[in-house]
Enzyme design. Structure first.
Site, PDB file in Angstrom:
ATOM      1  CE  LYS A 106      -2.185  -4.351   3.656  1.00 14.90           C
ATOM      2  NZ  LYS A 106      -2.659  -5.593   2.929  1.00 14.90           N
ATOM      3  CE1 TYR A 130      -4.143  -1.648   5.705  1.00 10.93           C
ATOM      4  CE2 TYR A 130      -2.914   0.294   5.094  1.00 10.93           C
ATOM      5  CZ  TYR A 130      -3.423  -0.787   4.856  1.00 10.93           C
ATOM      6  OH  TYR A 130      -3.946  -1.257   3.622  1.00 10.93           O
ATOM      7  CB  THR A 180      -0.831  -0.011   1.082  1.00  7.31           C
ATOM      8  OG1 THR A 180      -1.461   1.262   1.436  1.00  7.31           O
ATOM      9  CG2 THR A 180      -0.170  -0.334   2.456  1.00  7.31           C
ATOM     10  CD  GLU A 205      -2.426   5.175   4.477  1.00  8.98           C
ATOM     11  OE1 GLU A 205      -1.910   5.009   5.841  1.00  8.98           O
ATOM     12  OE2 GLU A 205      -2.757   6.324   4.175  1.00  8.98           O
TER      13      GLU A 205
END
Ligand code: NAP
Ligand code: G4F
Length: 334
Positions: free
Chosen positions: A156, A152, A128, A130
């Site tokens: 990841k 999160y 991601t 992010e």
């Protein structure tokens, strides 16, 4: 006939990827996680697939490694798409441990099961944007420094590194797709785009008056999920495994998305939108803007939707759904 396992098949991407692979003649083994909430609601993105002879729904939890071993041993898949995740960034601050178990360990368990049971199986990891976090150097690409700012994104990122480790150490065909935000009418209702299109539709029909939102200045590179699942599949068809970025190469703020949808719906933001600090995050990712050039040059990927088409489709679909629900309620009362 190729066989693919897709974890998280009830989610947005899992459902679009199933549609794509079934269309290409695959047998798809989609996994879902049992919860007490009703099955019908959970499967709303895949209802149209449940009677398809090439679609098999299997129960599995990616934090239960035995369930992944069982599936790989039973189905001997050619491809494995690890899409299952606790995918809400805000929620990851409230459930950091389980988010990490699902988003990091879920990936490692799958890689180990593949290494031990079917090392020729190709593996896709849902990485991601992010992971770029508060690094606002733009556009962000494969050489951009990672700077995660949520549980999160940290989980990841660990999974992302695990994928390249398995590729280098064991020669497993494992790819990470670093995907920027992608949305659709099947997007979960607590992500900001869907929250806006659903609320606009409900306000339009007089079912709701107020929409409460958090930070409107954040910028995102928003694409359509249908375009992005094509990219996932393309990554696994190349001769060599590698990592790629999937993005549109454009960025817009939450404020701009909101304005576009409200204008389109003929609504005035001032009459309905309230800023509620409850939706602020302890740490924010201020700006995401991706560079998809490698994906375009090497694999020939081209997104079909633009920002306006995406927002319009989401609003129109929400309007239809809300209108249908409203009429059902009226019918049952007469
Ligand atoms: P989504 O709609 O939230 O779907 C996630 C799926 O994972 C759901 O079906 C969920 O099922 C399942 N899941 C959660 N925990 C699980 C567990 N322990 N075991 C098995 N299944 C579990 O997410 P999405 O938007 O489709 O995204 C797909 C993947 O891409 C995710 O990994 C996400 O982090 C990543 N990603 C998404 C975007 C984006 O903009 N959409 C961008 C970059 C990366 P339940 O209903 O049981 O929770
Ligand atoms: O829609 P969001 O919750 O998506 P976010 O945090 O960008 O994460 C999504 O994209 C990632 C890829 O970049 C994925 F990895 C991840 O799984 C997920 O799919 O929030 C977008 C922005 C944020 O800046 C948030 O603070 O919108 C802001 N926002 C403002 N008000 C809101 C709200 N977000 C949500 N969910 N709800 C609000 O009321």
């Amino acid at each position: 006939m190729k066989t693919a396992i897709i974890t998280g098949v009830t989610g947005q991407d899992g459902s679009y990827l199933s549609d794509l692979l079934i269309d290409k003649g695959y047998k798809v083994i989609g996994t879902y996680r049992r919860t007490v909430s009703d099955f019908e609601n959970k499967c709303q993105n895949i209802t149209h697939l449940l009677d398809d002879g090439n679609f098999i729904l299997e129960e599995a939890d990616v934090t239960d490694s035995s369930s992944l071993y069982r599936l790989i041993s039973e189905y001997q898949p050619d491809e494995y798409y690890n899409l299952a995740a606790q995918s809400h960034v805000g929620t990851s601050f409230k459930t950091p441990v389980s988010t990490t178990e699902i988003n990091m360990m879920g990936c490692l368990y799958a890689l180990e099961a593949i290494r031990l049971q079917k090392p020729s199986c190709k593996f896709y990891q849902a990485s991601t944007s992010e992971m770029f976090g508060d690094n606002t150097q733009c556009p962000q690409g494969l050489d951009t420094h990672f700077s995660p700012v949520s549980p999160y994104a940290c989980a990841k990122l660990a999974a992302h590194h695990m994928v390249s480790t398995y590729r280098k150490s064991y020669g497993i065909y494992a790819c990470s797709g670093i995907l920027f935000n992608h949305e659709s009418p099947r997007r979960g209702e607590n992500f900001v785009t869907r929250k806006i299109t659903k609320a606009a539709a409900r306000i339009k029909l007089g079912l709701q008056d107020e929409l409460r939102l958090g930070n409107l200045s954040a910028q995102r590179d928003w694409g359509h999920a249908a375009d992005y699942v094509k990219g996932m599949w393309m990554m696994l068809q190349h001769e060599v495994a590698d990592d790629y970025v999937l993005a549109t190469g454009k960025t817009n703020s939450v404020q701009e998305f909101l304005e576009y949808v409200f204008d389109y719906a003929g609504l005035d933001i001032k009459d309905h939108v309230v800023i509620d600090p409850k939706f602020y995050r302890p740490c924010e990712v201020p700006k995401l803007w991706g560079d998809p050039s490698k994906m375009m040059k090497t694999l020939g990927w081209v997104p079909e939707y633009d920002f306006e088409e995406l927002a319009m489709e989401m609003y129109e679909q929400d309007l239809k759904k809300q209108y249908f629900k409203l009429n059902k309620t009226i019918d049952s009362n007469v």
